[in-house]
Design a protein around this motif. Structure first.
Motif, PDB file in Angstrom:
ATOM      1  N   ILE A 176       0.858  -1.097   0.098  1.00 24.56           N
ATOM      2  CA  ILE A 176       0.135  -0.150  -0.006  1.00 24.56           C
ATOM      3  C   ILE A 176       0.774   1.028   0.158  1.00 24.56           C
ATOM      4  CG2 ILE A 176      -1.982  -1.126   1.193  1.00 24.56           C
ATOM      5  CD1 ILE A 176      -1.088   0.524   3.736  1.00 24.56           C
ATOM      6  N   ILE A 177       2.077   1.075   0.284  1.00 26.95           N
ATOM      7  CA  ILE A 177       3.103   2.394   0.160  1.00 26.95           C
ATOM      8  C   ILE A 177       3.007   3.098  -1.165  1.00 26.95           C
ATOM      9  CG2 ILE A 177       5.588   2.835   0.095  1.00 26.95           C
ATOM     10  CD1 ILE A 177       6.083   0.890   2.031  1.00 26.95           C
ATOM     11  N   GLU A 178       2.984   2.471  -2.468  1.00 28.27           N
ATOM     12  CA  GLU A 178       2.778   3.283  -3.619  1.00 28.27           C
ATOM     13  C   GLU A 178       1.572   4.171  -3.480  1.00 28.27           C
ATOM     14  OE1 GLU A 178       2.630   2.476  -8.590  1.00 28.27           O
ATOM     15  OE2 GLU A 178       3.187   0.967  -7.249  1.00 28.27           O
ATOM     16  N   LYS A 179       0.331   3.474  -2.959  1.00 29.70           N
ATOM     17  CA  LYS A 179      -0.786   4.323  -3.002  1.00 29.70           C
ATOM     18  C   LYS A 179      -0.844   5.473  -1.979  1.00 29.70           C
ATOM     19  CE  LYS A 179      -3.896   0.800  -4.682  1.00 29.70           C
ATOM     20  NZ  LYS A 179      -5.413  -0.116  -4.236  1.00 29.70           N
ATOM     21  N   MET A 180      -0.046   4.975  -0.816  1.00 30.98           N
ATOM     22  CA  MET A 180       0.136   6.304  -0.030  1.00 30.98           C
ATOM     23  C   MET A 180       0.920   7.349  -0.462  1.00 30.98           C
ATOM     24  SD  MET A 180       0.751   4.260   3.644  1.00 30.98           S
ATOM     25  CE  MET A 180       0.754   5.736   4.447  1.00 30.98           C
ATOM     26  N   VAL A 181       1.882   7.106  -1.062  1.00 28.90           N
ATOM     27  CA  VAL A 181       2.800   8.067  -1.752  1.00 28.90           C
ATOM     28  C   VAL A 181       2.323   8.970  -2.636  1.00 28.90           C
ATOM     29  CG1 VAL A 181       4.728   8.468  -3.409  1.00 28.90           C
ATOM     30  CG2 VAL A 181       4.913   6.791  -1.337  1.00 28.90           C
ATOM     31  N   MET A 182       1.227   8.366  -3.557  1.00 32.42           N
ATOM     32  CA  MET A 182       0.763   8.911  -4.508  1.00 32.42           C
ATOM     33  C   MET A 182      -0.412   9.959  -3.691  1.00 32.42           C
ATOM     34  SD  MET A 182       2.190   8.426  -7.475  1.00 32.42           S
ATOM     35  CE  MET A 182       1.014   9.537  -8.224  1.00 32.42           C
ATOM     36  N   GLY A 183      -1.191   9.534  -2.730  1.00 30.43           N
ATOM     37  CA  GLY A 183      -1.870  10.494  -2.051  1.00 30.43           C
ATOM     38  C   GLY A 183      -1.571  11.522  -1.433  1.00 30.43           C
ATOM     39  N   ARG A 184      -0.055  11.447  -1.030  1.00 29.85           N
ATOM     40  CA  ARG A 184       0.884  12.356  -0.220  1.00 29.85           C
ATOM     41  C   ARG A 184       1.330  13.270  -1.309  1.00 29.85           C
ATOM     42  NH1 ARG A 184       3.723   8.989   4.828  1.00 29.85           N
ATOM     43  NH2 ARG A 184       1.610   8.672   5.615  1.00 29.85           N
ATOM     44  N   ILE A 185       1.553  12.897  -2.486  1.00 25.22           N
ATOM     45  CA  ILE A 185       2.208  13.667  -3.674  1.00 25.22           C
ATOM     46  C   ILE A 185       1.166  14.870  -3.813  1.00 25.22           C
ATOM     47  CG2 ILE A 185       2.411  13.711  -6.186  1.00 25.22           C
ATOM     48  CD1 ILE A 185       5.225  13.159  -4.356  1.00 25.22           C
ATOM     49  N   ASN A 186      -0.301  14.303  -3.881  1.00 22.44           N
ATOM     50  CA  ASN A 186      -1.331  15.194  -4.238  1.00 22.44           C
ATOM     51  C   ASN A 186      -1.354  16.233  -3.182  1.00 22.44           C
ATOM     52  OD1 ASN A 186      -2.373  14.360  -6.685  1.00 22.44           O
ATOM     53  ND2 ASN A 186      -3.681  12.575  -5.374  1.00 22.44           N
ATOM     54  N   LYS A 187      -1.225  15.883  -1.885  1.00 15.94           N
ATOM     55  CA  LYS A 187      -1.074  16.805  -0.712  1.00 15.94           C
ATOM     56  C   LYS A 187       0.190  17.759  -0.939  1.00 15.94           C
ATOM     57  CE  LYS A 187      -0.647  17.283   4.259  1.00 15.94           C
ATOM     58  NZ  LYS A 187      -0.578  16.537   5.597  1.00 15.94           N
ATOM     59  N   TYR A 188       1.253  17.211  -1.656  1.00 17.90           N
ATOM     60  CA  TYR A 188       2.354  18.232  -1.786  1.00 17.90           C
ATOM     61  C   TYR A 188       2.236  19.095  -2.781  1.00 17.90           C
ATOM     62  CZ  TYR A 188       7.149  18.855  -3.977  1.00 17.90           C
ATOM     63  OH  TYR A 188       8.217  19.689  -4.607  1.00 17.90           O
ATOM     64  N   TYR A 189       1.374  18.614  -3.904  1.00 18.29           N
ATOM     65  CA  TYR A 189       0.989  19.888  -4.906  1.00 18.29           C
ATOM     66  C   TYR A 189       0.339  20.896  -4.304  1.00 18.29           C
ATOM     67  CZ  TYR A 189       2.473  16.578  -8.990  1.00 18.29           C
ATOM     68  OH  TYR A 189       3.051  15.885  -9.861  1.00 18.29           O
ATOM     69  N   LYS A 190      -0.787  20.543  -3.277  1.00 20.14           N
ATOM     70  CA  LYS A 190      -1.556  21.608  -2.652  1.00 20.14           C
ATOM     71  C   LYS A 190      -0.436  22.636  -1.723  1.00 20.14           C
ATOM     72  CE  LYS A 190      -5.715  18.910  -2.687  1.00 20.14           C
ATOM     73  NZ  LYS A 190      -6.525  18.152  -1.651  1.00 20.14           N
ATOM     74  N   GLU A 191       0.664  21.974  -1.358  1.00 19.18           N
ATOM     75  CA  GLU A 191       1.459  23.038  -0.515  1.00 19.18           C
ATOM     76  C   GLU A 191       2.295  23.827  -1.541  1.00 19.18           C
ATOM     77  OE1 GLU A 191       3.743  20.295   1.462  1.00 19.18           O
ATOM     78  OE2 GLU A 191       2.184  19.783   3.060  1.00 19.18           O
ATOM     79  N   VAL A 192       2.900  23.413  -2.616  1.00 23.54           N
ATOM     80  CA  VAL A 192       3.790  24.211  -3.597  1.00 23.54           C
ATOM     81  C   VAL A 192       3.215  24.835  -4.716  1.00 23.54           C
ATOM     82  CG1 VAL A 192       5.633  22.516  -2.674  1.00 23.54           C
ATOM     83  CG2 VAL A 192       4.570  22.102  -4.986  1.00 23.54           C
ATOM     84  N   CYS A 193       1.955  24.250  -5.301  1.00 18.08           N
ATOM     85  CA  CYS A 193       1.653  24.910  -6.377  1.00 18.08           C
ATOM     86  C   CYS A 193       0.519  25.922  -6.441  1.00 18.08           C
ATOM     87  CB  CYS A 193       1.028  23.801  -7.441  1.00 18.08           C
ATOM     88  SG  CYS A 193       2.244  22.578  -7.943  1.00 18.08           S
ATOM     89  N   LEU A 194       0.394  26.900  -6.873  1.00 20.51           N
ATOM     90  CA  LEU A 194      -0.342  28.141  -6.634  1.00 20.51           C
ATOM     91  C   LEU A 194      -1.895  27.613  -6.848  1.00 20.51           C
ATOM     92  CD1 LEU A 194      -1.281  30.978  -5.897  1.00 20.51           C
ATOM     93  CD2 LEU A 194      -1.056  31.511  -8.447  1.00 20.51           C
ATOM     94  N   VAL A 195      -2.376  27.076  -8.139  1.00 21.63           N
ATOM     95  CA  VAL A 195      -3.699  26.983  -8.472  1.00 21.63           C
ATOM     96  C   VAL A 195      -4.178  25.654  -7.424  1.00 21.63           C
ATOM     97  CG1 VAL A 195      -3.261  27.595 -10.703  1.00 21.63           C
ATOM     98  CG2 VAL A 195      -2.907  25.593 -10.281  1.00 21.63           C
TER      99      VAL A 195
END
Length: 278
Positions: A222-241
């Motif tokens: 389940i690590i890969e799915k967790m990582v993708m979920g956290r990457i989406n959170k990362y985008y929300k931290e660093v990407c303006l839109v």
């Protein structure tokens, strides 16, 4: 072994929000390497994504000027030696004059700006005269100029000139432009949208998040799915839109702009260009 100074620990704490002892342990473990120490703390779940470094080791002011019709705008950083001078009316007036001059003359770069004529003398001569008058070294460090023939340019200055943002919108109005610029100053995005995040940075983030999940004892499957979920959170931290709009967290900046039918560009002086002059 590298010497772990109090200053190094303090910097790591400021960039990660981790505890002092955790910061010291991390630096010791990686022999003082700041980037590796950040990864170490994140992998242990002791820190979120680190704030960007690179603050300018100088005082100064960020100033802006937008034309009356809102079609052209500029933002400029002018440095001095002390905070006392940066707060004086004379210094602020100099910065505002230079910003307005940039809009009027549209120089290609700082060198062209300094060589251009303002009030019967070059900008460089004007700065030199100000040095003699104020008694401190003054330098024009950088600027950005935007034109929006089909929209508006808006600027926002925060903290008495410590942070400045300029935004170009295709469509929209000055009020929305100021709201977006204010959001950038508050939320400190590194990129406009996901496509701008460098592939190498994204892969590094995935590696850190994967190691973090392993340290949490998560099953490999389940690590890969967790990582993708956290990457989406990362985008929300660093990407303006992708960020939640500061004035209305129920919608993202992207949705706010889309609702207005606007295309957007932004020069984020708060995050990495101006580096919050302190």
């Amino acid at each position: 072994m590298a010497q772990i100074t109090a200053a190094l620990v303090k910097e790591l704490r400021e960039r990660t929000g981790a505890g002092m002892m955790d910061c010291k342990k991390a630096l010791t473990a990686v022999e003082g390497d700041m980037d590796k120490a950040i990864d170490f703390l994140r992998e242990k779940g002791l820190a979120a994504a680190a704030k960007k470094a690179g603050r300018i080791a100088a005082e100064g002011v960020v100033g802006s000027f937008v034309s009356a019709d809102g079609k052209i705008g500029a933002i400029v950083e002018v440095n001095c030696e002390t905070d006392f001078v940066a707060k004086t009316d004379g210094f602020k007036e100099l910065v505002e004059k230079i910003a307005a001059h940039i809009v009027a003359t549209k120089p290609a770069d700082v060198e062209a700006l300094l060589a251009s004529e303002l009030d019967g003398q070059t900008v460089e001569a004007l700065v030199t005269a100000s040095v003699a008058k104020i008694g401190e070294k003054i330098s024009v460090r950088r600027f950005a100029l935007y034109e929006a023939p089909e929209g508006v340019v808006a600027a926002y200055i925060h903290g008495g000139g410590k942070i400045g943002v300029i935004v170009e919108l295709k469509g929209g109005n000055a009020e929305l432009g100021k709201d977006v610029a204010m959001h950038v100053a508050a939320a400190n995005p590194s990129y406009l949208e996901r496509s701008q995040v460098p592939a190498a940075e994204l892969e590094h983030e995935k590696e850190v998040l994967s190691e973090q999940a392993k340290n949490e004892g998560k099953p490999e499957k389940i690590i890969e799915k967790m990582v993708m979920g956290r990457i989406n959170k990362y985008y929300k931290e660093v990407c303006l839109v992708d960020q939640e709009f500061v004035k209305d967290p129920d919608q993202t900046v992207g949705k706010l702009v889309k609702a207005a039918g606007i295309e957007k560009k932004q020069e984020d002086f708060a995050a990495e260009v101006m580096s919050q002059i302190k």
